[in-house]
Design an enzyme around this catalytic site. Structure first.
Site, mmCIF file in Angstrom:
data_model
loop_
_atom_site.group_PDB
_atom_site.id
_atom_site.type_symbol
_atom_site.label_atom_id
_atom_site.label_comp_id
_atom_site.label_asym_id
_atom_site.label_seq_id
_atom_site.Cartn_x
_atom_site.Cartn_y
_atom_site.Cartn_z
ATOM 1 N N HIS A 123 -13.416 2.957 41.447
ATOM 2 C CA HIS A 123 -13.008 4.140 41.132
ATOM 3 C C HIS A 123 -11.694 3.771 39.993
ATOM 4 O O HIS A 123 -11.186 2.641 40.103
ATOM 5 C CB HIS A 123 -12.219 4.726 42.249
ATOM 6 C CG HIS A 123 -11.467 5.967 42.154
ATOM 7 N ND1 HIS A 123 -10.184 6.410 41.488
ATOM 8 C CD2 HIS A 123 -12.238 7.207 42.457
ATOM 9 C CE1 HIS A 123 -10.010 7.542 41.589
ATOM 10 N NE2 HIS A 123 -11.028 8.227 42.035
ATOM 11 N N ASP A 200 -9.848 -1.031 48.870
ATOM 12 C CA ASP A 200 -9.515 0.365 48.667
ATOM 13 C C ASP A 200 -10.467 1.034 49.713
ATOM 14 O O ASP A 200 -11.734 0.909 49.455
ATOM 15 C CB ASP A 200 -10.012 0.508 47.103
ATOM 16 C CG ASP A 200 -9.989 2.178 47.018
ATOM 17 O OD1 ASP A 200 -9.933 2.863 47.844
ATOM 18 O OD2 ASP A 200 -10.316 2.648 45.518
ATOM 19 N N GLN A 203 -12.688 5.705 50.873
ATOM 20 C CA GLN A 203 -13.804 6.385 51.386
ATOM 21 C C GLN A 203 -14.160 5.915 52.953
ATOM 22 O O GLN A 203 -15.073 6.282 53.376
ATOM 23 C CB GLN A 203 -14.904 6.101 50.583
ATOM 24 C CG GLN A 203 -14.615 6.998 49.030
ATOM 25 C CD GLN A 203 -14.519 8.493 49.059
ATOM 26 O OE1 GLN A 203 -15.100 9.015 49.941
ATOM 27 N NE2 GLN A 203 -13.988 9.159 48.052
ATOM 28 N N LYS A 226 -8.112 12.324 52.942
ATOM 29 C CA LYS A 226 -9.560 12.342 52.939
ATOM 30 C C LYS A 226 -9.981 12.028 54.333
ATOM 31 O O LYS A 226 -11.142 11.724 54.633
ATOM 32 C CB LYS A 226 -10.033 11.100 52.140
ATOM 33 C CG LYS A 226 -9.953 11.409 50.461
ATOM 34 C CD LYS A 226 -10.400 10.212 49.780
ATOM 35 C CE LYS A 226 -10.138 10.103 48.221
ATOM 36 N NZ LYS A 226 -10.872 11.237 47.492
ATOM 37 N N CYS A 364 -14.689 9.697 38.490
ATOM 38 C CA CYS A 364 -13.646 8.819 38.282
ATOM 39 C C CYS A 364 -14.122 7.237 38.334
ATOM 40 O O CYS A 364 -13.588 6.383 38.887
ATOM 41 C CB CYS A 364 -12.237 8.990 39.303
ATOM 42 S SG CYS A 364 -11.594 10.658 39.048
HETATM 43 N N1 C6P Z 1 -11.806 9.799 45.168
HETATM 44 C C1 C6P Z 1 -13.462 11.640 44.717
HETATM 45 O O1 C6P Z 1 -14.003 12.734 44.514
HETATM 46 P P1 C6P Z 1 -6.408 9.518 45.723
HETATM 47 O O2 C6P Z 1 -6.563 10.333 44.679
HETATM 48 O O3 C6P Z 1 -5.180 8.601 45.587
HETATM 49 O O4 C6P Z 1 -6.037 10.072 47.136
HETATM 50 O O5 C6P Z 1 -7.783 8.586 45.686
HETATM 51 C C2 C6P Z 1 -8.225 7.758 44.737
HETATM 52 C C3 C6P Z 1 -9.650 7.019 44.951
HETATM 53 C C4 C6P Z 1 -9.318 5.836 45.243
HETATM 54 N N2 C6P Z 1 -10.491 5.046 45.556
HETATM 55 C C5 C6P Z 1 -11.659 5.712 45.647
HETATM 56 C C6 C6P Z 1 -12.801 4.931 45.989
HETATM 57 C C7 C6P Z 1 -11.875 7.246 45.825
HETATM 58 O O6 C6P Z 1 -12.711 7.793 46.246
HETATM 59 C C8 C6P Z 1 -10.543 7.602 45.382
HETATM 60 C C9 C6P Z 1 -10.644 9.429 45.263
HETATM 61 C C10 C6P Z 1 -12.025 11.453 45.012
HETATM 62 O O7 C6P Z 1 -14.372 10.706 44.737
HETATM 63 C C11 C6P Z 1 -11.273 11.963 43.745
HETATM 64 S S1 C6P Z 1 -11.737 11.358 42.278
#
Ligand code: C6P
Length: 406
Positions: A123, A200, A203, A226, A364
């Protein structure tokens, strides 16, 4: 199919609505999840009864706010089996957690020529902070390649890729393809050559049992929103020995022990990394979310999500002209796809008109999409409150939409 949704579906007020005259089918859980009443109540209770600033006052409300905030730190530590509560730094979410590591540990430990190993699945949150660091330090990025549409990592040359690596930072589950990466094995390999590791878990947290000691990573990041928690709160697990060597992230209140006009001394970790008034209400909501998930059971949640993804994948494979991404096994609860000669935006817009919420775009992960040769994919992502009949409804809506668009 598990009976989880039957038991808990009514806990989620947002799921009980109609969209454009149709019952909502919410399949955008990888972007953010819906919130159960227990989480909404915890936030409301905090503001109605306990609201004050933390770590400061000696009055009752301030003590309660501090207990709420620090209690959530204990709960997060327990949730991911961190060795100590001090290993947990609260952040706004995964993005801020990774930026924190890049700006502190990265800036202090990486220099010209040092190698940061990522994967092609990352991401932007686990890519751009490292690009910014590379610009400042002269360090360099290297990538573990993905094999193709099935999106698994090509580990055939991992020994070569690891040579000289100072940091391995990778996603646990790909938000774009659903790939579940072998993070424990990769962290062990990286640590064997003295590299620091970051996972990370945006997910995977709240989707499968997480144990930072079993994974063996040095850092792990996740977002509250999430996993049924509120937005604006997340956590960074950072091993204490590393925290001791890291300079502060931001300056301000809370993160200091003594301030003079020309210099300051810093608070002990993890407070050193938490400048300013924290998100206490968010911490209260996150705590409630973790209690809620543990009461259901992370193993059951993972089994339910992956079963739904499997079922959706099977149903989708019956469509003509569809291209489905992501691995057949070792995957999280989402499925990405595109149709020949159908614009993903049209597909999602028409699906929304029928009450079905899916996400389209590069999610992203623009470089990954470039590698796959597609500008955008459509993604249906599931959580434990989703049902098999919602997948059936989604397939029925897709059939209508595709007929219309072709
Ligand atoms: N992915 C998706 O629709 P934040 O925005 O900080 O809570 O998470 C960022 C992020 C980082 N790593 C991974 C693997 C992610 O999936 C995400 C967020 C969302 O897939 C928003 S783009």
């Amino acid at each position: 199919m598990s009976a989880i949704p039957e038991r808990i579906r009514d806990d989620f007020p947002a799921l009980a609505q109609e969209i454009n005259g149709h019952p909502l089918v919410y399949f955008d859980n990888a972007a953010t999840t819906q919130k159960p009443r227990a989480v909404l109540d915890a936030i409301q209770k905090y503001y109605e009864h306990d609201n004050a600033n933390v770590h400061r006052g000696i009055h009752e409300l301030s003590n309660r706010a501090t207990a709420t905030y620090e209690g959530a730190r204990d709960r997060v530590a327990q949730f991911i089996n961190a060795p100590a509560r001090e290993d947990i730094i609260f952040t706004r979410g995964t993005t801020e957690a990774i930026n924190l590591v890049a700006a502190t540990w990265g800036a202090a430990n990486l220099g010209a020529g040092d190698v940061i190993l990522l994967t092609e699945l990352e991401h932007h949150s686990n890519l751009v902070p490292w690009q910014l660091l590379v610009e400042r330090t002269g360090a360099q990025l290297r990538f573990i390649p993905v094999t193709g549409d099935e999106g698994t990592l090509d580990l055939s040359v991992i020994d070569n890729l690891l040579a000289g690596v100072k940091l391995l930072s990778l996603t646990h589950i790909s938000n774009a393809l659903g790939t579940l990466n072998p993070v424990a094995e990769l962290c062990a390999q990286a640590q064997a050559i003295g590299a620091v590791t970051l996972v990370d878990a945006a997910q995977s947290a709240g989707h499968l049992p997480l144990d930072v000691q079993a994974i063996g990573c040095d850092f792990l990041a996740f977002s509250g929103h999430k996993l049924c928690g509120p937005t604006g709160i997340g956590a960074l697990f950072a091993r204490r020995e590393l925290q001791e060597t890291m300079p502060p992230y931001q300056g301000g209140g809370e993160m200091i022990s003594k301030v003079e006009f020309h210099k300051s001394e810093f608070n002990v970790p993890p407070h050193k990394f938490e400048a300013g008034t924290p998100n206490v209400a968010g911490a209260a909501g996150l705590h409630a979310a973790l209690d809620y998930l543990d009461a259901i059971g992370l193993d059951s949640i993972h089994a339910h999500d992956t079963e739904l993804a499997q079922y959706a994948q099977e149903q989708l494979s019956g469509f003509e002209g569809i291209r489905i991404f992501g691995p057949a096994a070792e995957r999280g609860g989402l499925v990405s796809f595109i149709f020949e000669n159908v614009h993903a935006l049209d597909l999602a817009t028409l699906a929304d008109q029928q009450g079905v919420a899916i996400r389209i775009g590069h999610h992203c992960t623009q470089p990954l999409h470039e590698k796959l040769g597609v500008p955008a994919t459509a993604r249906a992502s599931f959580y434990f409150y989703n049902t098999r009949s919602e997948v059936d409804r989604f397939i029925e809506v897709l059939q209508k939409v595709i007929k219309l668009l072709k």
